[in-house]
Design a protein around this motif. Structure first.
Motif, PDB file in Angstrom:
ATOM      1  N   GLN A  88      41.956  46.987  46.775  1.00 53.97           N
ATOM      2  CA  GLN A  88      42.463  45.816  45.234  1.00 53.97           C
ATOM      3  C   GLN A  88      43.777  46.061  45.225  1.00 53.97           C
ATOM      4  O   GLN A  88      44.766  45.764  44.900  1.00 53.97           O
ATOM      5  CB  GLN A  88      41.986  45.866  44.299  1.00 53.97           C
ATOM      6  CG  GLN A  88      41.879  45.155  43.298  1.00 53.97           C
ATOM      7  CD  GLN A  88      41.185  45.280  41.801  1.00 53.97           C
ATOM      8  OE1 GLN A  88      40.039  45.171  42.055  1.00 53.97           O
ATOM      9  NE2 GLN A  88      41.235  44.136  41.209  1.00 53.97           N
ATOM     10  N   ARG A  89      44.086  47.518  45.085  1.00 52.72           N
ATOM     11  CA  ARG A  89      45.227  48.127  44.338  1.00 52.72           C
ATOM     12  C   ARG A  89      45.595  48.932  45.509  1.00 52.72           C
ATOM     13  O   ARG A  89      44.914  50.278  45.525  1.00 52.72           O
ATOM     14  CB  ARG A  89      45.330  48.191  43.076  1.00 52.72           C
ATOM     15  CG  ARG A  89      45.300  47.046  41.882  1.00 52.72           C
ATOM     16  CD  ARG A  89      44.907  48.172  40.484  1.00 52.72           C
ATOM     17  NE  ARG A  89      44.249  49.097  40.289  1.00 52.72           N
ATOM     18  CZ  ARG A  89      43.567  49.662  39.386  1.00 52.72           C
ATOM     19  NH1 ARG A  89      44.623  49.338  38.458  1.00 52.72           N
ATOM     20  NH2 ARG A  89      42.460  50.705  39.597  1.00 52.72           N
ATOM     21  N   SER A 123      45.227  42.097  49.159  1.00 55.95           N
ATOM     22  CA  SER A 123      45.671  43.267  48.223  1.00 55.95           C
ATOM     23  C   SER A 123      46.861  43.333  47.886  1.00 55.95           C
ATOM     24  O   SER A 123      47.512  42.629  47.971  1.00 55.95           O
ATOM     25  CB  SER A 123      45.846  44.539  49.037  1.00 55.95           C
ATOM     26  OG  SER A 123      45.123  44.646  49.535  1.00 55.95           O
ATOM     27  N   GLU A 136      35.206  45.360  50.851  1.00 57.30           N
ATOM     28  CA  GLU A 136      36.400  44.238  50.947  1.00 57.30           C
ATOM     29  C   GLU A 136      37.866  45.165  51.088  1.00 57.30           C
ATOM     30  O   GLU A 136      38.198  46.656  51.206  1.00 57.30           O
ATOM     31  CB  GLU A 136      36.239  43.756  49.030  1.00 57.30           C
ATOM     32  CG  GLU A 136      35.147  43.765  48.834  1.00 57.30           C
ATOM     33  CD  GLU A 136      34.724  43.239  47.230  1.00 57.30           C
ATOM     34  OE1 GLU A 136      35.505  43.462  46.831  1.00 57.30           O
ATOM     35  OE2 GLU A 136      34.135  41.618  47.018  1.00 57.30           O
TER      36      GLU A 136
END
Length: 491
Positions: A183-184, A206, A180
């Motif tokens: 995320q951060r 993101s 994926e």
């Protein structure tokens, strides 16, 4: 170090990036015997880790953003379903499709001998090559071009190695292993690379924080342009922290939590992240080529003259290794001078022309510039006239939903001679080509105004900014006389 009585080659080129490839091509085109040496991938940074993969990623991110904007065009708005592994596969497929342009086979067909291996200067005329497949080969050359490029600068930040990081060079392989999108994502550096990748990953899903230690993003660019970019990034969800400096990184060994400490002048802030991208510029690749031993590199510096010659006139440099502009198109530009001066410099040499260097930042909206920018003119006390045209007035920009941005032209006061141009908007890097051509050949705004531009196109903005200049410089005395003439003719 005795100069050989005869040489194996007319020219040896070390490095097969943009500068090396073009240098070797030019030498072969004029029938010189030339050897190109590269230990890594052909095509250098631009093909493998720079321009090509980043623009492929940016395009995928742009399509994702277009899906989000569907409602503005009368379509149902949906959130794009990003398949990040597929995005990264497309990046690598783009590289693979372009690879033949820079391949060993192509350059061999052009008449260049290509050797795969690590080159090192033994003396000013001799190069030793540790071949990738094993063994060693030694060649002498009448001229040598160093085109070893540059690499991402990684700061000596406490804790950085412990938390882990990627650069514009390593993220393509590293992120290709992710299922994926990060995320951060914390991006250190608000220059061109930092802004481009921050926006792209934000559009792909993101949560991005972009940190820049100076008061604004894109410090080399027009101040108004950087303000537009910052505003657009914020609108798309990027957290922009200007005037912030990373001072340390920390890793919690138990929870595996990563965080960075940021100093903003009046205190510190702690920020958690999953991935960290260093985009803090690039430094020349100078090590392990024998340059220090020959005195070509002195205290980490590579002195050259205006002809790209080192302390040995027959050893020249080109591309990111020497700068001062680390652009692929500048590397190709310098390569011509390096090749010609290396082969024919004892007969006639050519000083590199840096008078007209265009550049672009491939954010959305794009930023493109050439020549003077307004802030530089003020800082250097250069008198200019500034003429501006906003894209929110342009028909094609309005119907395309691309009405963010402007065209700004700096001219000599009282004249239409162009000193500099900044364009912010859709396809700015394409639009500015007309101004580059005009400046190169001494064409002023009156010539642009007298050129037919197709309606409706974004390129009309170039004509309209010339029209704004013309109206501001209308001959008032003549117009008043004409007004009296027309009044008299009406009877």
């Amino acid at each position: 170090m005795k100069k050989p009585g005869k040489f194996d080659r007319n020219l040896i080129v070390i490095g097969a990036g943009a500068a090396g490839l073009v240098s070797a091509y030019i030498a072969a085109a004029v029938k010189a015997k030339v050897t190109l040496i590269e230990a890594g991938k052909m095509g250098g940074d631009c093909l493998n880790t720079g321009c090509v993969p980043s623009k492929a990623l940016i395009m995928s991110a742009r399509v994702a953003q277009q899906i989000r904007r569907a409602g503005q065009f009368g379509l149902r708005t949906v959130e794009p379903n990003v398949d990040f592994p597929a995005v990264m596969r497309r990046v690598h497929e783009s590289i693979a499709r372009i690879e033949p342009h820079d391949s060993v086979e192509r350059y061999t067909d052009l008449g260049v001998e290509v050797l795969r291996g690590r080159a090192q200067l033994v003396d000013p005329w001799t190069v030793s090559i540790a071949l990738n497949e094993g063994g060693e080969q030694t060649l002498t050359a009448r001229a040598i071009i160093l085109a070893t490029g540059a690499e991402p600068f990684v700061p000596p930040l406490p804790g950085l190695e412990e938390v882990g990081y990627v650069t514009s060079e390593t993220l393509w392989d590293s992120f290709s292993r992710l299922e994926e999108v990060p995320q951060r994502l914390l991006v250190l550096g608000g220059g061109a690379v930092g802004c481009e990748l921050a926006q792209a990953f934000a559009r792909l899903g993101s949560q991005v924080t972009l940190v820049e230690m100076t008061p604004r993003l894109l410090p080399p660019e027009d101040r108004e342009a950087s303000e537009v970019v910052e505003r657009c990034l914020r609108e798309e969800g990027v957290r922009v922290l200007v005037g912030h400096k990373a001072v340390a990184c920390e890793l919690d060994a138990v929870s595996n939590k990563r965080c960075a400490r940021l100093d903003h002048g009046t205190g510190e802030e702690t920020l958690e992240f999953d991935q960290l991208l260093c985009a803090l510029g690039r430094r020349p690749r100078l090590q392990n080529y024998g340059l220090e031993e020959l005195g070509i590199v002195d205290d980490g510096k590579l002195p050259t003259d205006g002809y790209l010659r080192t302390r040995y006139p027959h050893i020249l440099v080109a591309g990111d290794l020497v700068g001062p502009y680390q652009f692929t198109h500048m590397a190709a530009h310098q390569a011509w001078y390096a090749a010609v001066n290396g082969l024919f410099g004892d007969i006639k040499k050519f000083r590199v022309d840096y008078s007209l260097v265009p550049r672009a930042v491939f954010v959305d909206p794009e930023v493109a510039s050439v020549g003077l920018i307004e802030q530089d003119a003020k800082d250097k006390n250069i008198p200019v006239t500034v003429t501006r045209y906003g894209l929110d007035d342009l028909d094609r920009a309005i119907v395309d939903g691309a009405d963010r941005g402007f065209v700004k032209v700096l001219t000599v006061p009282g004249r239409d001679k162009i000193l500099g141009v900044t364009i912010v908007g859709e396809n700015a890097a394409e639009l500015i080509a007309e101004f580059i051509l005009a400046m190169k050949h001494g064409l002023g705004l009156n010539k642009l105004l007298g050129t037919i531009h197709i309606y409706p196109t974004m390129a009309e903005a170039n004509k309209f900014v010339a029209g704004n200049w013309k109206r501001a410089h209308a001959p008032e005395k003549i117009l008043k006389w004409l007004e009296r003439l027309h009044r008299w003719r009406r009877g």
